[in-house]
Scaffold this motif. Sequence first.
Motif, PDB file in Angstrom:
ATOM      1  N   ASN A  98      -2.096  -0.380  -7.673  1.00 16.20           N
ATOM      2  CA  ASN A  98      -3.518  -0.105  -7.839  1.00 16.20           C
ATOM      3  C   ASN A  98      -4.340   0.274  -6.616  1.00 16.20           C
ATOM      4  O   ASN A  98      -5.548   0.283  -6.690  1.00 16.20           O
ATOM      5  CB  ASN A  98      -4.187  -1.266  -8.581  1.00 16.20           C
ATOM      6  CG  ASN A  98      -5.397  -0.796  -9.359  1.00 16.20           C
ATOM      7  OD1 ASN A  98      -5.562   0.387  -9.623  1.00 16.20           O
ATOM      8  ND2 ASN A  98      -6.245  -1.728  -9.735  1.00 16.20           N
ATOM      9  N   PRO A  99      -3.758   0.559  -5.462  1.00 23.15           N
ATOM     10  CA  PRO A  99      -4.614   1.110  -4.411  1.00 23.15           C
ATOM     11  C   PRO A  99      -4.565   2.637  -4.440  1.00 23.15           C
ATOM     12  O   PRO A  99      -3.680   3.227  -5.067  1.00 23.15           O
ATOM     13  CB  PRO A  99      -3.974   0.597  -3.130  1.00 23.15           C
ATOM     14  CG  PRO A  99      -2.525   0.570  -3.457  1.00 23.15           C
ATOM     15  CD  PRO A  99      -2.437   0.248  -4.942  1.00 23.15           C
ATOM     16  N   GLU A 100      -5.492   3.255  -3.764  1.00 22.43           N
ATOM     17  CA  GLU A 100      -5.421   4.711  -3.659  1.00 22.43           C
ATOM     18  C   GLU A 100      -4.388   5.085  -2.605  1.00 22.43           C
ATOM     19  O   GLU A 100      -4.006   4.267  -1.771  1.00 22.43           O
ATOM     20  CB  GLU A 100      -6.781   5.295  -3.315  1.00 22.43           C
ATOM     21  CG  GLU A 100      -7.301   4.906  -1.949  1.00 22.43           C
ATOM     22  CD  GLU A 100      -8.675   5.485  -1.675  1.00 22.43           C
ATOM     23  OE1 GLU A 100      -8.790   6.272  -0.728  1.00 22.43           O
ATOM     24  OE2 GLU A 100      -9.606   5.138  -2.415  1.00 22.43           O
ATOM     25  N   ILE A 101      -3.931   6.323  -2.666  1.00 22.57           N
ATOM     26  CA  ILE A 101      -2.978   6.822  -1.687  1.00 22.57           C
ATOM     27  C   ILE A 101      -3.753   7.322  -0.469  1.00 22.57           C
ATOM     28  O   ILE A 101      -4.647   8.155  -0.593  1.00 22.57           O
ATOM     29  CB  ILE A 101      -2.131   7.968  -2.275  1.00 22.57           C
ATOM     30  CG1 ILE A 101      -1.326   7.469  -3.475  1.00 22.57           C
ATOM     31  CG2 ILE A 101      -1.201   8.550  -1.215  1.00 22.57           C
ATOM     32  CD1 ILE A 101      -0.595   8.569  -4.226  1.00 22.57           C
ATOM     33  N   ASN A 102      -3.406   6.808   0.690  1.00 26.40           N
ATOM     34  CA  ASN A 102      -4.020   7.233   1.946  1.00 26.40           C
ATOM     35  C   ASN A 102      -3.237   8.442   2.460  1.00 26.40           C
ATOM     36  O   ASN A 102      -2.054   8.322   2.770  1.00 26.40           O
ATOM     37  CB  ASN A 102      -3.977   6.081   2.949  1.00 26.40           C
ATOM     38  CG  ASN A 102      -4.674   6.393   4.242  1.00 26.40           C
ATOM     39  OD1 ASN A 102      -5.342   7.411   4.384  1.00 26.40           O
ATOM     40  ND2 ASN A 102      -4.497   5.517   5.212  1.00 26.40           N
ATOM     41  N   LEU A 103      -3.867   9.612   2.519  1.00 26.21           N
ATOM     42  CA  LEU A 103      -3.186  10.825   2.969  1.00 26.21           C
ATOM     43  C   LEU A 103      -3.290  10.953   4.483  1.00 26.21           C
ATOM     44  O   LEU A 103      -4.386  10.945   5.036  1.00 26.21           O
ATOM     45  CB  LEU A 103      -3.799  12.056   2.297  1.00 26.21           C
ATOM     46  CG  LEU A 103      -3.783  12.070   0.767  1.00 26.21           C
ATOM     47  CD1 LEU A 103      -4.411  13.356   0.243  1.00 26.21           C
ATOM     48  CD2 LEU A 103      -2.384  11.879   0.227  1.00 26.21           C
ATOM     49  N   ILE A 118       4.153   4.455  -7.804  1.00 22.05           N
ATOM     50  CA  ILE A 118       4.053   3.128  -7.195  1.00 22.05           C
ATOM     51  C   ILE A 118       2.600   2.826  -6.856  1.00 22.05           C
ATOM     52  O   ILE A 118       2.138   1.696  -6.966  1.00 22.05           O
ATOM     53  CB  ILE A 118       4.987   2.949  -5.973  1.00 22.05           C
ATOM     54  CG1 ILE A 118       4.968   1.495  -5.474  1.00 22.05           C
ATOM     55  CG2 ILE A 118       4.654   3.896  -4.847  1.00 22.05           C
ATOM     56  CD1 ILE A 118       5.415   0.466  -6.473  1.00 22.05           C
ATOM     57  N   SER A 119       1.843   3.834  -6.493  1.00 21.50           N
ATOM     58  CA  SER A 119       0.425   3.626  -6.208  1.00 21.50           C
ATOM     59  C   SER A 119      -0.306   3.130  -7.460  1.00 21.50           C
ATOM     60  O   SER A 119      -1.091   2.191  -7.390  1.00 21.50           O
ATOM     61  CB  SER A 119      -0.205   4.925  -5.701  1.00 21.50           C
ATOM     62  OG  SER A 119      -1.571   4.730  -5.436  1.00 21.50           O
ATOM     63  N   ARG A 120      -0.014   3.757  -8.593  1.00 25.99           N
ATOM     64  CA  ARG A 120      -0.643   3.313  -9.856  1.00 25.99           C
ATOM     65  C   ARG A 120      -0.236   1.874 -10.189  1.00 25.99           C
ATOM     66  O   ARG A 120      -1.040   1.100 -10.697  1.00 25.99           O
ATOM     67  CB  ARG A 120      -0.257   4.245 -11.003  1.00 25.99           C
ATOM     68  CG  ARG A 120      -1.058   5.531 -11.038  1.00 25.99           C
ATOM     69  CD  ARG A 120      -0.882   6.271 -12.360  1.00 25.99           C
ATOM     70  NE  ARG A 120       0.500   6.634 -12.630  1.00 25.99           N
ATOM     71  CZ  ARG A 120       1.086   7.762 -12.238  1.00 25.99           C
ATOM     72  NH1 ARG A 120       0.407   8.642 -11.556  1.00 25.99           N
ATOM     73  NH2 ARG A 120       2.345   8.004 -12.543  1.00 25.99           N
ATOM     74  N   ALA A 121       1.013   1.523  -9.901  1.00 25.97           N
ATOM     75  CA  ALA A 121       1.512   0.184 -10.230  1.00 25.97           C
ATOM     76  C   ALA A 121       0.844  -0.907  -9.403  1.00 25.97           C
ATOM     77  O   ALA A 121       0.621  -2.009  -9.902  1.00 25.97           O
ATOM     78  CB  ALA A 121       3.029   0.129 -10.044  1.00 25.97           C
ATOM     79  N   ARG A 180       0.840  -1.196   0.000  1.00 26.85           N
ATOM     80  CA  ARG A 180       0.000   0.000   0.000  1.00 26.85           C
ATOM     81  C   ARG A 180       0.873   1.243   0.000  1.00 26.85           C
ATOM     82  O   ARG A 180       2.075   1.173   0.234  1.00 26.85           O
ATOM     83  CB  ARG A 180      -0.988   0.028   1.148  1.00 26.85           C
ATOM     84  CG  ARG A 180      -0.440   0.323   2.505  1.00 26.85           C
ATOM     85  CD  ARG A 180      -1.501   0.255   3.610  1.00 26.85           C
ATOM     86  NE  ARG A 180      -2.119  -1.064   3.673  1.00 26.85           N
ATOM     87  CZ  ARG A 180      -3.377  -1.321   3.271  1.00 26.85           C
ATOM     88  NH1 ARG A 180      -4.154  -0.368   2.837  1.00 26.85           N
ATOM     89  NH2 ARG A 180      -3.866  -2.539   3.349  1.00 26.85           N
ATOM     90  N   VAL A 181       0.211   2.395  -0.252  1.00 19.93           N
ATOM     91  CA  VAL A 181       0.910   3.676  -0.317  1.00 19.93           C
ATOM     92  C   VAL A 181       0.180   4.684   0.566  1.00 19.93           C
ATOM     93  O   VAL A 181      -1.038   4.822   0.509  1.00 19.93           O
ATOM     94  CB  VAL A 181       0.994   4.203  -1.767  1.00 19.93           C
ATOM     95  CG1 VAL A 181       1.726   5.539  -1.819  1.00 19.93           C
ATOM     96  CG2 VAL A 181       1.681   3.190  -2.669  1.00 19.93           C
ATOM     97  N   ILE A 182       0.980   5.376   1.377  1.00 18.51           N
ATOM     98  CA  ILE A 182       0.501   6.434   2.264  1.00 18.51           C
ATOM     99  C   ILE A 182       1.321   7.669   1.926  1.00 18.51           C
ATOM    100  O   ILE A 182       2.451   7.554   1.461  1.00 18.51           O
ATOM    101  CB  ILE A 182       0.695   6.021   3.737  1.00 18.51           C
ATOM    102  CG1 ILE A 182      -0.205   4.828   4.083  1.00 18.51           C
ATOM    103  CG2 ILE A 182       0.442   7.182   4.684  1.00 18.51           C
ATOM    104  CD1 ILE A 182       0.070   4.203   5.445  1.00 18.51           C
ATOM    105  N   SER A 183       0.776   8.846   2.158  1.00 19.78           N
ATOM    106  CA  SER A 183       1.558  10.054   1.897  1.00 19.78           C
ATOM    107  C   SER A 183       1.140  11.209   2.788  1.00 19.78           C
ATOM    108  O   SER A 183       0.007  11.284   3.257  1.00 19.78           O
ATOM    109  CB  SER A 183       1.405  10.487   0.430  1.00 19.78           C
ATOM    110  OG  SER A 183       2.200  11.628   0.161  1.00 19.78           O
TER     111      SER A 183
END
Length: 189
Positions: free
Chosen positions: A67-72, A62-65, A46-49
């Motif tokens: 496929n999850p959404e970015i959790n802000l 990396i989020s697109r690769a 997963r991706v967080i930002s």
Amino acid sequence: MQTHLYLVRHAHSDYTPDEKLRPLSPKGEKDARKVAEVLNKEGMDRVISSPYKRAIQTVEGISRAINPEINLLEGFRERLLSAGPVADFQAAVAKVWQQENFAFEGGESNQQARARGAKEIKKVLQQYAGERIAIGTHGNILALILSHFDSRYGIEFWRQLEMPDIYCLSFEGLELKKVRRIPLDVKVT
């Protein structure tokens, strides 16, 4: 079971006074593609930002690769040094690192920013135990987070950080077991 947090210092951005909406520069955009390539090999879950645009742009590949959404998460935003511009940025940062409880008017002390970042890390560790997570963030808060878990990380570490830069923090529960830098091979121009 280990949890691996990949703290990603954002790529190069052209300065604008708007902290939240400052975008990556053309070089930063190119380097962000390298970040995605490298993190894809690490097997992110997963991706967080940080909610700041330059941090989001650095990890959105990396989020697109995967496929999850970015959790802000607000806790990963850069430390607020002061309410307005400072005359000498390097000297101002040195002062807050020398005096843990000192804050410029409208800004955060090291102690406040470190506590904010560490609290967010602990929440992520509890919520996503056993995962590999890319976290788009910023240089000063990255150094402060690391210094919470290991006092060897300080202003000299911050000064040598690159844009972008990636540090993998491996945890067992809430205990930091290992820190390793992920090489990017981006050229400084």
